[in-house]
Write a protein that holds these residues in place. Structure first.
Motif, short mmCIF file in Angstrom:
data_model
loop_
_atom_site.label_atom_id
_atom_site.label_comp_id
_atom_site.label_asym_id
_atom_site.label_seq_id
_atom_site.Cartn_x
_atom_site.Cartn_y
_atom_site.Cartn_z
N GLU A 146 -9.87 -15.12 -6.51
CA GLU A 146 -9.30 -13.90 -5.93
C GLU A 146 -10.38 -12.82 -5.89
O GLU A 146 -11.08 -12.58 -6.87
N ARG A 147 -10.50 -12.17 -4.74
CA ARG A 147 -11.51 -11.11 -4.59
C ARG A 147 -11.11 -9.89 -5.41
O ARG A 147 -9.98 -9.42 -5.33
N ILE A 148 -12.07 -9.39 -6.19
CA ILE A 148 -11.79 -8.28 -7.10
C ILE A 148 -12.69 -7.07 -6.89
O ILE A 148 -12.40 -5.99 -7.36
N GLY A 149 -13.79 -7.24 -6.21
CA GLY A 149 -14.74 -6.15 -6.01
C GLY A 149 -15.73 -6.51 -4.93
O GLY A 149 -15.66 -7.60 -4.34
N GLN A 150 -16.63 -5.58 -4.66
CA GLN A 150 -17.67 -5.85 -3.67
C GLN A 150 -19.00 -5.29 -4.15
O GLN A 150 -19.05 -4.29 -4.85
N GLY A 151 -20.06 -6.01 -3.83
CA GLY A 151 -21.40 -5.61 -4.23
C GLY A 151 -22.22 -5.19 -3.04
O GLY A 151 -22.19 -5.83 -1.99
N ILE A 152 -22.95 -4.10 -3.20
CA ILE A 152 -23.79 -3.55 -2.13
C ILE A 152 -25.20 -3.37 -2.67
O ILE A 152 -25.41 -2.64 -3.65
N PHE A 153 -26.15 -4.06 -2.07
CA PHE A 153 -27.56 -3.88 -2.45
C PHE A 153 -28.06 -2.57 -1.87
O PHE A 153 -27.80 -2.25 -0.71
N MET A 154 -28.79 -1.80 -2.70
CA MET A 154 -29.33 -0.51 -2.24
C MET A 154 -30.70 -0.27 -2.87
O MET A 154 -30.92 -0.63 -4.03
N PRO A 155 -31.60 0.37 -2.12
CA PRO A 155 -32.85 0.81 -2.73
C PRO A 155 -32.58 2.09 -3.53
O PRO A 155 -31.60 2.78 -3.29
N PHE A 156 -33.45 2.38 -4.49
CA PHE A 156 -33.31 3.65 -5.21
C PHE A 156 -34.67 4.33 -5.27
O PHE A 156 -35.71 3.70 -5.11
N LEU A 157 -34.66 5.63 -5.50
CA LEU A 157 -35.87 6.45 -5.52
C LEU A 157 -36.16 6.92 -6.93
O LEU A 157 -35.25 7.05 -7.75
N LEU A 158 -37.42 7.18 -7.24
CA LEU A 158 -37.84 7.71 -8.52
C LEU A 158 -38.31 9.15 -8.36
O LEU A 158 -38.82 9.52 -7.30
N ALA A 159 -38.19 9.93 -9.41
CA ALA A 159 -38.67 11.31 -9.40
C ALA A 159 -40.20 11.31 -9.33
O ALA A 159 -40.86 10.37 -9.80
N ASP A 160 -40.77 12.39 -8.77
CA ASP A 160 -42.23 12.50 -8.63
C ASP A 160 -42.95 12.33 -9.97
O ASP A 160 -43.99 11.70 -10.04
N ASP A 161 -42.39 12.90 -11.03
CA ASP A 161 -43.06 12.87 -12.33
C ASP A 161 -42.55 11.76 -13.25
O ASP A 161 -42.78 11.79 -14.44
#
Length: 178
Positions: A146-161
């Motif tokens: 039974e389907r219970i959730g969904q997954g989404i691949f995403m890029p993420f960014l880092l702070a300059d410092d």
């Protein structure tokens, strides 16, 4: 290999399917339960008793408070799936839009965050669990597949410092904050 899914070793041969998108333009990959299980309703006797005491303006006993806490805890639904991805990516686990309205099921922390270094960790091989609570009036019986959730691949960014932590993951579910 950039990103994708595999079945964890312990669940090989159980007939599990890898997550897939339901439509051509869907962003999310559907995750299913790898087991039959019951997701208890939060409206169990312990919670109702605690609410009654609170509404009457009385102090809640530690026993009654503990009973209510046990009912209000989220449950982990195993998927038998692990996800691999690039170092600068994350897999976001989101609820299915029909779960709260039709099934009374929510992800209590809003989303799940699966980091790239969760894959193949020593504790649980990176198996993804969907954390859920049942706000429905009755217990919810979840069937394997039974389907219970969904997954989404995403890029993420880092702070300059950003200096980047030196630590490496040492555990499984919920271990990166230790």
């Amino acid at each position: 290999m950039k990103r994708g899914f595999k079945i964890v070793s312990k669940d090989q041969g159980l007939g599990l399917e890898l997550p897939k998108r339901a439509t051509k333009n869907a962003a999310g990959y559907d995750f299913a339960s790898s087991v039959d299980m019951t997701l208890p309703s939060i409206w169990e006797l312990g919670l109702l008793k605690a609410l009654k005491v609170i509404l009457m303006g009385k102090n809640l006993s530690e026993t009654d408070a503990e009973m209510a806490r046990k009912v209000l805890k989220p449950y982990l639904i195993p998927t038998g799936i692990k996800a691999y991805m690039q170092e600068n990516e994350v897999l976001i686990i989101a609820n299915r839009s029909s779960n709260p309205l039709k099934r009374g099921m929510i992800i209590p922390n809003g989303i799940g965050v699966i980091d790239a270094d969760y894959y193949d960790n020593d504790n649980n091989e990176g198996e993804i669990f969907v954390q859920m609570m049942n706000f429905g009036i009755t217990d919810r019986h979840i069937k394997k597949g039974e389907r219970i959730g969904q997954g989404i691949f995403m890029p993420f960014l880092l702070a300059d410092d950003d200096e980047g932590p030196k630590a490496t993951r040492t555990g499984g579910f919920g271990s990166s904050g230790k």
